[in-house]
Write an enzyme that holds these catalytic residues in place. Structure first.
Site, mmCIF file in Angstrom:
data_model
loop_
_atom_site.group_PDB
_atom_site.id
_atom_site.type_symbol
_atom_site.label_atom_id
_atom_site.label_comp_id
_atom_site.label_asym_id
_atom_site.label_seq_id
_atom_site.Cartn_x
_atom_site.Cartn_y
_atom_site.Cartn_z
ATOM 1 N N ARG A 244 18.035 13.907 -15.001
ATOM 2 C CA ARG A 244 16.736 14.261 -14.768
ATOM 3 C C ARG A 244 16.321 14.757 -13.234
ATOM 4 O O ARG A 244 15.573 14.623 -12.315
ATOM 5 C CB ARG A 244 15.765 13.221 -14.759
ATOM 6 N N ARG B 82 9.269 15.655 -11.482
ATOM 7 C CA ARG B 82 8.507 15.386 -11.319
ATOM 8 C C ARG B 82 8.342 14.662 -9.314
ATOM 9 O O ARG B 82 7.417 14.954 -8.969
ATOM 10 C CB ARG B 82 7.020 14.102 -11.316
ATOM 11 N N ARG C 107 4.228 23.242 -12.748
ATOM 12 C CA ARG C 107 3.721 22.544 -13.469
ATOM 13 C C ARG C 107 1.920 22.665 -13.675
ATOM 14 O O ARG C 107 1.666 22.779 -15.017
ATOM 15 C CB ARG C 107 4.074 21.449 -13.682
ATOM 16 N N ASP D 4 13.875 19.222 -23.342
ATOM 17 C CA ASP D 4 14.030 18.376 -24.099
ATOM 18 C C ASP D 4 14.819 17.570 -24.874
ATOM 19 O O ASP D 4 15.224 18.669 -26.073
ATOM 20 C CB ASP D 4 12.224 17.486 -24.379
ATOM 21 N N TYR E 100 12.364 7.940 -32.064
ATOM 22 C CA TYR E 100 10.880 8.743 -31.826
ATOM 23 C C TYR E 100 10.697 9.290 -32.887
ATOM 24 O O TYR E 100 9.113 8.755 -33.040
ATOM 25 C CB TYR E 100 11.791 9.803 -31.046
HETATM 26 O O1 CP3 Z 1 18.004 16.398 -16.484
HETATM 27 C C1 CP3 Z 1 17.418 17.073 -16.585
HETATM 28 O O2 CP3 Z 1 16.660 17.774 -15.337
HETATM 29 C C2 CP3 Z 1 16.736 18.139 -17.561
HETATM 30 C C3 CP3 Z 1 16.080 17.667 -17.952
HETATM 31 C C4 CP3 Z 1 15.761 16.998 -19.408
HETATM 32 C C5 CP3 Z 1 13.986 16.049 -19.413
HETATM 33 N N1 CP3 Z 1 14.731 15.511 -20.695
HETATM 34 C C6 CP3 Z 1 13.306 17.458 -18.664
HETATM 35 C C7 CP3 Z 1 11.587 16.183 -18.883
HETATM 36 C C8 CP3 Z 1 15.602 15.890 -19.959
HETATM 37 C C9 CP3 Z 1 18.371 16.087 -20.269
HETATM 38 C C10 CP3 Z 1 15.550 15.361 -21.209
HETATM 39 C C11 CP3 Z 1 16.057 14.438 -21.392
HETATM 40 C C12 CP3 Z 1 14.979 13.073 -22.446
HETATM 41 N N2 CP3 Z 1 13.923 13.428 -23.161
HETATM 42 C C13 CP3 Z 1 15.644 11.693 -23.141
HETATM 43 C C14 CP3 Z 1 16.813 11.384 -22.580
HETATM 44 C C15 CP3 Z 1 17.010 11.142 -21.489
HETATM 45 C C16 CP3 Z 1 18.088 10.152 -20.372
HETATM 46 O O3 CP3 Z 1 17.218 9.574 -19.196
HETATM 47 O O4 CP3 Z 1 18.306 8.915 -21.651
HETATM 48 C C17 CP3 Z 1 14.500 11.511 -23.257
HETATM 49 C C18 CP3 Z 1 14.609 9.738 -24.011
HETATM 50 C C19 CP3 Z 1 12.866 12.229 -23.154
HETATM 51 C C20 CP3 Z 1 11.872 11.941 -24.023
HETATM 52 C C21 CP3 Z 1 11.327 12.035 -23.024
HETATM 53 N N3 CP3 Z 1 10.649 13.566 -22.932
HETATM 54 C C22 CP3 Z 1 10.779 11.028 -21.964
HETATM 55 C C23 CP3 Z 1 10.769 9.549 -22.463
HETATM 56 C C24 CP3 Z 1 9.616 11.790 -21.428
HETATM 57 C C25 CP3 Z 1 8.727 10.931 -19.900
HETATM 58 C C26 CP3 Z 1 7.342 11.544 -20.455
HETATM 59 C C27 CP3 Z 1 6.366 10.517 -19.229
HETATM 60 O O5 CP3 Z 1 5.415 11.139 -19.318
HETATM 61 O O6 CP3 Z 1 6.933 10.016 -18.208
HETATM 62 C C28 CP3 Z 1 9.526 13.373 -21.400
HETATM 63 C C29 CP3 Z 1 8.972 14.596 -20.763
HETATM 64 C C30 CP3 Z 1 10.269 14.800 -20.227
HETATM 65 N N4 CP3 Z 1 11.466 15.391 -20.037
HETATM 66 C C31 CP3 Z 1 9.723 14.830 -18.576
HETATM 67 C C32 CP3 Z 1 10.955 16.265 -17.982
HETATM 68 C C33 CP3 Z 1 11.398 16.043 -16.387
HETATM 69 C C34 CP3 Z 1 8.399 15.289 -17.233
HETATM 70 C C35 CP3 Z 1 7.727 15.804 -18.008
HETATM 71 C C36 CP3 Z 1 6.708 15.877 -17.127
HETATM 72 O O7 CP3 Z 1 5.745 15.016 -16.858
HETATM 73 O O8 CP3 Z 1 6.256 16.843 -16.545
#
Ligand code: CP3
Length: 355
Positions: free
Chosen positions: A26, A30, A39, A76, A153
């Site tokens: 990640r 944000r 964003r 994602d 999910y």
């Molecule tokens: O690592 C990176 O920088 C690459 C991008 C990446 C994202 N998601 C961007 C993202 C990666 C590798 C993921 C994987 C992901 N997504 C996982 C597995 C990762 C882990 O840590 O084990 C999971 C469980 C998800 C599902 C998901 N997508 C969640 C739980 C969330 C967060 C929701 C929230 O409101 O906090 C997302 C959204 C997401 N994916 C964000 C990012 C940067 C936040 C988006 C935003 O609101 O701007």
């Protein structure tokens, strides 16, 4: 094209490097003000992820700030079930959700592997765009969720505290769950292979929720499918050049099995010491990890101390050598983390491991 910085790929092959490479799960997100700005202009996370130019911009943002040794595709894990027709959306403060979760035998029968160049073409376009813009500076990591984590999910319909629906299915309708995991695994293999063809130079599978399973269920419903992915990715174009990392939160009890899966790297969280992890996987894989992400809330001095402890723990387990270690957090970054503290982590990994 030759890479200017191939430390990350060398470490995954357990070859010597002049210092330990580092990237952070990640690392784009944000916690960066420039991410929040992009964003806001794009409208939403999904609008960013579905636009290859914006996905590329956001992938590069952390690399402009910090001398990270790898880039990770901005996307994602839930793009795959979305492309299978489940209707992914995000509710502010509640995380990801599906409009049409998978609940019945009929729902599962309808699922098929999506076409990678049409339904997921935006991901492949992002990979190609990022490779072009990186211009060989650092390698690009592609990724997917693990079949188990994606199924969580898909069945729960979003995040969950107790995973009651999918676990109930695992206990009472195991054949049905295996059917779902089978098609999801086919999709994951196709997805990772397509990212590799598009230019991803390493691949990571996120088994975020494998750790919620009992050992017997983990073996049947998660590990088995990770093993299949590792085996099948050995075939196909680019297989010889790309390494696979299996990351799993709570995978501590299964490190030996993961090390025997055929993957080149295993990602570990902070609940195991790297010394112990090396000892249990000895000689078979590179290890990636494992700084507790909450360390980033501590003072810079405390962060440096914890980084050194993680580096030393690995080296101690590995007979004094840092070979085969990719530094990372034990899990992803959070939105309220201080970017200056990320700079401290990266600097300490590089300067301390260089000695
Ligand atoms: O690592 C990176 O920088 C690459 C991008 C990446 C994202 N998601 C961007 C993202 C990666 C590798 C993921 C994987 C992901 N997504 C996982 C597995 C990762 C882990 O840590 O084990 C999971 C469980 C998800 C599902 C998901 N997508 C969640 C739980 C969330 C967060 C929701 C929230 O409101 O906090 C997302 C959204 C997401 N994916 C964000 C990012 C940067 C936040 C988006 C935003 O609101 O701007």
């Amino acid at each position: 094209m030759t890479l200017k910085n191939d430390r990350f790929l060398r470490a995954l092959r357990r070859e010597p490097v002049d210092y330990t490479p580092v990237w952070l799960m990640r690392q784009a997100g944000r916690y960066l003000p420039e991410y929040r700005e992009t964003r806001k202009a794009a409208g939403s996370f999904l609008a960013m992820a579905k636009n290859p130019e914006i996905a590329c911009e956001v992938t590069l943002q952390p690399l402009r700030r910090f001398p990270l040794d790898a880039a990770i595709l901005f996307s994602d894990i839930l793009t795959v079930p979305d492309a299978m027709g489940l209707g992914l959306y995000f509710v502010e403060g509640e995380g990801p959700k599906f409009e049409r979760p998978v609940r019945t035998e009929a729902d599962i029968a309808k699922l098929a592997v999506p076409d990678m160049e049409t339904e997921l073409g935006y991901v492949m376009d992002a990979v190609r765009t990022i490779r072009r813009e990186l211009d060989g500076s650092v390698p690009l990591i592609g990724f997917s969720g693990s079949p188990w984590t994606l199924a969580c999910y898909m069945i729960e319909g979003g995040g969950s505290k107790d995973f009651s629906k999918i676990k109930a299915m695992a206990y009472s309708q195991p054949a049905l769950l295996h059917k779902l995991l089978g098609v999801v695994t086919d999709a994951v293999i196709a997805y990772l292979s397509a990212q590799r063809l598009a230019g991803a130079q390493a691949l990571q599978v996120f088994d975020t929720w494998g750790g919620v399973l009992s050992p017997a269920l983990y073996r049947d419903f998660s590990l088995r499918y990770l093993q299949r992915i590792a085996k099948e990715l050995k075939r196909g174009e680019g297989a010889q050049r790309t390494s696979l990392i299996l990351f799993g939160k709570g995978n501590g009890p299964y490190l030996d099995q993961l090390a025997n899966s055929g993957a080149e790297g295993v990602g570990v969280d902070w609940t195991v010491s790297l010394e112990d992890a090396v000892w249990r996987t000895k000689g078979k894989v590179a290890l990636q990890g494992n700084l507790d992400p909450t360390t980033l809330y501590a003072s810079p001095d405390a962060i440096r101390e914890q980084v050194r402890e993680s580096l030393d723990s690995y080296a101690h387990g590995n007979g004094g050598s840092r070979e085969g270690h990719v530094f990372n957090l034990g899990h992803g970054m959070s939105p309220d983390m201080n970017p200056e503290h990320v700079a401290v982590v990266v600097d300490e990994v590089h300067t301390y491991s260089k000695r």
